[in-house]
Design an enzyme around this catalytic site. Sequence first.
Site, PDB file in Angstrom:
ATOM      1  N   ASP A 199      -0.355   1.343  -7.703  1.00  0.00           N
ATOM      2  CA  ASP A 199      -1.222   2.623  -7.025  1.00  0.00           C
ATOM      3  C   ASP A 199      -1.931   3.243  -8.108  1.00  0.00           C
ATOM      4  OD1 ASP A 199      -0.966   4.696  -4.986  1.00  0.00           O
ATOM      5  OD2 ASP A 199       0.098   5.927  -6.468  1.00  0.00           O
ATOM      6  N   GLU A 236      -5.143  -0.462  -6.468  1.00  0.00           N
ATOM      7  CA  GLU A 236      -5.593   0.596  -5.728  1.00  0.00           C
ATOM      8  C   GLU A 236      -6.868   1.520  -6.434  1.00  0.00           C
ATOM      9  OE1 GLU A 236      -5.021   4.621  -3.206  1.00  0.00           O
ATOM     10  OE2 GLU A 236      -3.646   3.897  -4.901  1.00  0.00           O
TER      11      GLU A 236
END
Length: 507
Positions: free
Chosen positions: A239, A269
């Site tokens: 993340d 990400e």
Amino acid sequence: MGGEEATPENYTLLQGFEWNCPTDGKHYDRLKDQLPALKHIGISNVWLPPGCKASSPEGNGYDIYDLFDLGEFDQKGATRTKWGSKDSLLSLCSAAKDAGIGLYWDAVLNHKAGADKKEKCNVVEVDSSDRNKETSDPYEIQAWLGFEFEGRGNKYSEQKYHWYHFSGTDWDAGNERNAIFKIVGDGKGWSKTVDDEGGNADFLMFADVDYGHPETQADVKHWGAWITKELGLSGFRLDAVQHFSQRFTNEWIDSINDETGKKLFYVGEFWDGDAQRLADWLNEAEHKMSLFDAPLLNNFASLGSTEKGDLRKVFDGSLVSKKPVNAVTVVQNHDTQKGQTVETLVDGWMKPLAYCLILLRREGYPCLFYGDVYGTKGEHEEPPSCGDKLADMALARKLYAYGEQDDYLDQENCIGFVRRGTHDRPDGLACVLSNADAGEIQMHVGPEHKGEVWTDILGWAQGEVTIDDEGNGKFQCPGVSVAIWVKKDAKGRDQFPVKFNSDIYGN
């Protein structure tokens, strides 16, 4: 002499959740029940939600509290997480191993939330639009930065977290004031190996973990190897990779690979529309991982909202065209779905075209979105996309999307491509896409197919195409639609249409 090497089956990833999945703790059980059907259509890996203990039982896990609590300890209002108990997670992992499906964990390493106690620390305020610009002298605040993990104790890790394990926070609990506070102390400061968004992108939210501190480095490296072994993981989704130390990320990947003795898959990400920025980041990461192709998703969204847009430009400026080996291609995800932080909607008519473009072509590693396969819940509830044909498209990838690729890009509003097959997967396919009127393209599939009769496995294009002596066929698709043409008696054709039950909630 030995024969040619076998062609490996294509990899396909499924994001195994959407933002508004029910908070009933039964998600792992539902996924487990779906594994045989997912394996059948060609899903090779499932990206699990961030199932570490969140700051509340309803938290999706991006509000992470304890890395080492996978739904095992009574902390933050419940033992289980939103997604389920650790026992149900382990049961899912065991079933996935038996099914031959790998699992990727969604690792939230940038920050912590839901601290157990307030601690005093010295800070300077920084400009929210330029985090390198200090806007105050140092002063003391009270902040939620003490993590004791009392429900877990010292099991799995003895590390507790205090103010000096963080580089920043956004809430002064002493006077209930919100700002971006950079914590000051010996050797402290924002990471130098993050993106330059906002001057320095280190601080994102909550209590920002300081990967310059040796104790945080050691603890999170220990966690990476521990959870990989505990669950039998095949990889990680990281993340917000641009917001925490890339130097540490590279070390962390090496540490897990060394500790587990296997090379896992890592995808980050980094939601940015500039493929060059993503490519530069991958270069700095020494290509140890992949990134999601945000620019391509943006192209899908733009074409979907443009009447008769130029389909030939769909891959312009995409990561998959620049770094095909490092691009994970998506049509939607939990952040871009309706109502979320980077909402980027792809119109319903465009989704079948977009999925065919990521699933059936040679470049990139395609990721299906749970919400497109099973539908989404919540305020913006939607049914499964692609007219319930997404499973058919995925199975077409598994069975037929092999070999050389020839593109037919002569028309703005009707494009096509052919996959020529391989020696041991010889069937191949021909795909035609239109964002305007019904279209037809003559394409060459090879003289070895002469006399064969091909039909559209989706059933949206009617009729048959007989391949001529030179190996050509005139393949069509309906208006604003897509067709996947394959030999009528190709291996596996009896599996279409796919009998895939997308009603995961038993409605």
